[in-house]
Design a protein around this motif. Structure first.
Motif, PDB file in Angstrom:
ATOM      1  N   LEU A  49      -4.491   2.257 -18.037  1.00 34.84           N
ATOM      2  CA  LEU A  49      -4.166   2.779 -16.713  1.00 34.84           C
ATOM      3  C   LEU A  49      -4.518   1.756 -15.631  1.00 34.84           C
ATOM      4  O   LEU A  49      -3.719   1.481 -14.735  1.00 34.84           O
ATOM      5  CB  LEU A  49      -4.911   4.090 -16.457  1.00 34.84           C
ATOM      6  N   ILE A  50      -5.712   1.179 -15.718  1.00 33.99           N
ATOM      7  CA  ILE A  50      -6.147   0.199 -14.730  1.00 33.99           C
ATOM      8  C   ILE A  50      -5.284  -1.052 -14.797  1.00 33.99           C
ATOM      9  O   ILE A  50      -4.844  -1.571 -13.774  1.00 33.99           O
ATOM     10  CB  ILE A  50      -7.638  -0.137 -14.913  1.00 33.99           C
ATOM     11  N   ASP A  51      -5.002  -1.545 -16.010  1.00 34.70           N
ATOM     12  CA  ASP A  51      -4.157  -2.729 -16.144  1.00 34.70           C
ATOM     13  C   ASP A  51      -2.753  -2.477 -15.591  1.00 34.70           C
ATOM     14  O   ASP A  51      -2.167  -3.354 -14.955  1.00 34.70           O
ATOM     15  CB  ASP A  51      -4.083  -3.174 -17.601  1.00 34.70           C
ATOM     16  N   ASP A  52      -2.198  -1.284 -15.820  1.00 37.68           N
ATOM     17  CA  ASP A  52      -0.887  -0.931 -15.260  1.00 37.68           C
ATOM     18  C   ASP A  52      -0.920  -0.949 -13.736  1.00 37.68           C
ATOM     19  O   ASP A  52      -0.001  -1.468 -13.088  1.00 37.68           O
ATOM     20  CB  ASP A  52      -0.426   0.441 -15.758  1.00 37.68           C
ATOM     21  N   GLN A  53      -1.981  -0.401 -13.155  1.00 40.89           N
ATOM     22  CA  GLN A  53      -2.103  -0.395 -11.700  1.00 40.89           C
ATOM     23  C   GLN A  53      -2.238  -1.807 -11.144  1.00 40.89           C
ATOM     24  O   GLN A  53      -1.645  -2.145 -10.126  1.00 40.89           O
ATOM     25  CB  GLN A  53      -3.306   0.461 -11.263  1.00 40.89           C
ATOM     26  N   ILE A  54      -3.003  -2.628 -11.826  1.00 46.00           N
ATOM     27  CA  ILE A  54      -3.158  -4.027 -11.405  1.00 46.00           C
ATOM     28  C   ILE A  54      -1.805  -4.723 -11.428  1.00 46.00           C
ATOM     29  O   ILE A  54      -1.437  -5.418 -10.472  1.00 46.00           O
ATOM     30  CB  ILE A  54      -4.189  -4.762 -12.291  1.00 46.00           C
ATOM     31  N   ASN A  55      -1.050  -4.539 -12.499  1.00 42.69           N
ATOM     32  CA  ASN A  55       0.266  -5.178 -12.603  1.00 42.69           C
ATOM     33  C   ASN A  55       1.199  -4.709 -11.490  1.00 42.69           C
ATOM     34  O   ASN A  55       1.924  -5.518 -10.901  1.00 42.69           O
ATOM     35  CB  ASN A  55       0.895  -4.899 -13.968  1.00 42.69           C
ATOM     36  N   GLN A  56       1.183  -3.412 -11.172  1.00 39.18           N
ATOM     37  CA  GLN A  56       2.038  -2.890 -10.112  1.00 39.18           C
ATOM     38  C   GLN A  56       1.643  -3.465  -8.753  1.00 39.18           C
ATOM     39  O   GLN A  56       2.498  -3.857  -7.958  1.00 39.18           O
ATOM     40  CB  GLN A  56       1.983  -1.371 -10.084  1.00 39.18           C
ATOM     41  N   LEU A  57       0.350  -3.521  -8.486  1.00 38.43           N
ATOM     42  CA  LEU A  57      -0.108  -4.048  -7.204  1.00 38.43           C
ATOM     43  C   LEU A  57       0.154  -5.547  -7.083  1.00 38.43           C
ATOM     44  O   LEU A  57       0.498  -6.036  -5.999  1.00 38.43           O
ATOM     45  CB  LEU A  57      -1.589  -3.745  -7.001  1.00 38.43           C
ATOM     46  N   GLU A  58       0.012  -6.270  -8.181  1.00 40.84           N
ATOM     47  CA  GLU A  58       0.323  -7.700  -8.141  1.00 40.84           C
ATOM     48  C   GLU A  58       1.811  -7.917  -7.859  1.00 40.84           C
ATOM     49  O   GLU A  58       2.187  -8.852  -7.145  1.00 40.84           O
ATOM     50  CB  GLU A  58      -0.096  -8.371  -9.444  1.00 40.84           C
ATOM     51  N   ALA A  59       2.654  -7.034  -8.396  1.00 38.69           N
ATOM     52  CA  ALA A  59       4.094  -7.126  -8.112  1.00 38.69           C
ATOM     53  C   ALA A  59       4.363  -6.865  -6.629  1.00 38.69           C
ATOM     54  O   ALA A  59       5.192  -7.545  -6.012  1.00 38.69           O
ATOM     55  CB  ALA A  59       4.868  -6.143  -8.981  1.00 38.69           C
ATOM     56  N   VAL A  60       3.649  -5.907  -6.027  1.00 37.44           N
ATOM     57  CA  VAL A  60       3.810  -5.624  -4.605  1.00 37.44           C
ATOM     58  C   VAL A  60       3.378  -6.835  -3.784  1.00 37.44           C
ATOM     59  O   VAL A  60       4.020  -7.199  -2.798  1.00 37.44           O
ATOM     60  CB  VAL A  60       3.003  -4.365  -4.191  1.00 37.44           C
ATOM     61  N   MET A  61       2.294  -7.484  -4.207  1.00 39.55           N
ATOM     62  CA  MET A  61       1.808  -8.676  -3.498  1.00 39.55           C
ATOM     63  C   MET A  61       2.864  -9.775  -3.499  1.00 39.55           C
ATOM     64  O   MET A  61       3.006 -10.507  -2.525  1.00 39.55           O
ATOM     65  CB  MET A  61       0.532  -9.207  -4.150  1.00 39.55           C
ATOM     66  N   ASP A  62       3.595  -9.894  -4.603  1.00 39.12           N
ATOM     67  CA  ASP A  62       4.616 -10.933  -4.694  1.00 39.12           C
ATOM     68  C   ASP A  62       5.776 -10.681  -3.729  1.00 39.12           C
ATOM     69  O   ASP A  62       6.421 -11.609  -3.274  1.00 39.12           O
ATOM     70  CB  ASP A  62       5.155 -11.036  -6.122  1.00 39.12           C
ATOM     71  N   VAL A  63       6.045  -9.413  -3.423  1.00 41.88           N
ATOM     72  CA  VAL A  63       7.203  -9.045  -2.613  1.00 41.88           C
ATOM     73  C   VAL A  63       6.878  -8.987  -1.120  1.00 41.88           C
ATOM     74  O   VAL A  63       7.670  -9.398  -0.288  1.00 41.88           O
ATOM     75  CB  VAL A  63       7.773  -7.683  -3.087  1.00 41.88           C
TER      76      VAL A  63
END
Length: 113
Positions: A5-19
């Motif tokens: 769950l935490i790793d999924d959230q990290i990946n989603q937030l990192e994707a938002v940071m890229d955009v």
């Protein structure tokens, strides 16, 4: 379960940071910082079993913090059978243990519900 769950959230937030840039990025950075901290706490508390020889009784057991024996991985009030990474690192430093750590099987203990 929590790590996924935490790793999924990290990946989603990192994707938002890229955009995004600007204010949303600052909020995402704060959220990422918190998730990294929680993830680190979970990992530091993760317990592992250490299998030295094949078979049910080939697991490392520590008796009252000192004596080392091989047995199964069942919990017992006298023997420690689950170890943190820090405890494993300390065991690796012991000169009185003839363990080939490159061949030992170190596996995470699944969280109990």
């Amino acid at each position: 379960m929590y790590m996924k769950l935490i790793d999924d959230q990290i990946n989603q937030l990192e994707a938002v940071m890229d955009v995004h840039e600007g204010t949303p990025a600052i909020l995402v950075e704060d959220a990422l910082s918190w998730l990294y901290k929680v993830r680190g706490q979970i990992l530091s508390n993760q317990k592992y079993t250490v299998q030295v020889f094949p078979g049910e009784r080939g697991y490392l057991n520590v008796f009252q913090g000192e004596d080392i024996v091989l047995n199964n991985i069942d919990k017992d009030s006298d023997f420690q059978t689950h170890f943190t990474q820090e405890e494993i690192d300390k065991l690796k430093e012991r000169k009185d243990l003839a363990i080939d750590w490159d061949k030992a099987i170190i596996e995470p203990v699944k969280a109990e519900n």
